[in-house]
Design an enzyme around this catalytic site. Sequence first.
Site, PDB file in Angstrom:
ATOM      1  CG  ASP A   1      -7.768  -5.436   3.379  1.00  0.00           C
ATOM      2  OD1 ASP A   1      -8.563  -4.798   2.672  1.00  0.00           O
ATOM      3  OD2 ASP A   1      -6.536  -5.337   3.254  1.00  0.00           O
TER       4      ASP A   1
ATOM      5  CD  GLU B   1      -5.077  -8.658   4.027  1.00  0.00           C
ATOM      6  OE1 GLU B   1      -5.094  -7.641   4.725  1.00  0.00           O
ATOM      7  OE2 GLU B   1      -4.310  -8.779   3.054  1.00  0.00           O
TER       8      GLU B   1
ATOM      9  CG  HIS C   1      -1.957  -1.032   1.251  1.00  0.00           C
ATOM     10  ND1 HIS C   1      -2.960  -1.100   0.312  1.00  0.00           N
ATOM     11  CD2 HIS C   1      -2.183  -2.072   2.091  1.00  0.00           C
ATOM     12  CE1 HIS C   1      -3.758  -2.124   0.577  1.00  0.00           C
ATOM     13  NE2 HIS C   1      -3.306  -2.740   1.648  1.00  0.00           N
TER      14      HIS C   1
HETATM   15  C1  3PY Z   1      -5.148  -4.855   7.216  1.00  0.00           C
HETATM   16  O1  3PY Z   1      -5.516  -4.504   8.339  1.00  0.00           O
HETATM   17  O2  3PY Z   1      -5.932  -5.073   6.272  1.00  0.00           O
HETATM   18  C2  3PY Z   1      -3.730  -5.045   6.965  1.00  0.00           C
HETATM   19  O3  3PY Z   1      -3.373  -5.406   5.865  1.00  0.00           O
HETATM   20  C3  3PY Z   1      -2.777  -4.786   8.075  1.00  0.00           C
HETATM   21  O4  3PY Z   1      -1.489  -5.185   7.794  1.00  0.00           O
HETATM   22 MG    MG Z   2      -4.830  -5.578   4.396  1.00  0.00          MG
END
Ligand code: 3PY
Ligand code: MG
Length: 264
Positions: free
Chosen positions: A176, A150, A46
């Site tokens: 996520d 995630e 990101h």
């Molecule tokens: C999230 O919280 O989606 C992440 O990727 C954290 O590393």
């Molecule tokens: Mg993430």
Amino acid sequence: MKTNSVRAKLRSGESSVGTWLALPDPIFAKLMSSTGFEWLTVELEHSHATIETAALCFPIIAASDCVPLARVPYNSVENIKRVLDTGAWGIVVPMVNSRAEAEAVVKAARYRPQGERSVGGQLHAANFATDAGTYYAKANDEILIVLMAEHVDAIENIDDILSVPGIDAVFIGPNDLHASMGFAPAFDSEDPTFNAALKKVYTSALAHGVAPGIHVADAAQAQRRLDEGWKMIAVASEVGFMLDKAGEITKALGLGGDGALAKY
Ligand code: 3PY
Ligand code: MG
């Protein structure tokens, strides 16, 4: 050859705490390497980091008795190969949602016979302070493989994913995960679905001998997760710390702003 102390700790059931480097700058890598965090994950998913800046950060972190990890932008052979061949000691792979995707990670990150990692490069051996032959012989014992859970699909398939041989840790991306459940992104919440998902991942990780990990926003959350038994904890990021402190100061001085930007 140097030992990957984070992999060794996680394999022996100990916990390990690190943070994220979202600003692609070797100077930040140097400064953050001496703050006491045991590992630093160079963020390629990101951030505006490139493979060149990441490759400059890995040796600085490794030379500072800290462990350099890389979060790849996406689960692909080329992403995994390039960060490992430029000297990362481990990978964090986002959005691994199926057994096939988990198998692909191991195949890309481990040399034969466990995987099919392609052989080449110089920086990997240099960052472990060894020669190429020793690195090729021992890399499978040192490279840390972290899969991110995630997405609701990962939660659904977690036992299939974590039973793939060669995975060291599973790492919850809470933002996520909340988003995939239709909620606002957050590091933590009271939501029962989110908390049931965490419990399912934690239980599955222990059953498969994989270290359970999670990204948290601050020291209090980190301590709570450690007390609950989570083993691989990332606390926010260097840019998150900076924005938090800046927001605290501008708020205290009535200058507006509250540091409400994302923490990683
Ligand atoms: C999230 O919280 O989606 C992440 O990727 C954290 O590393
Ligand atoms: Mg993430």
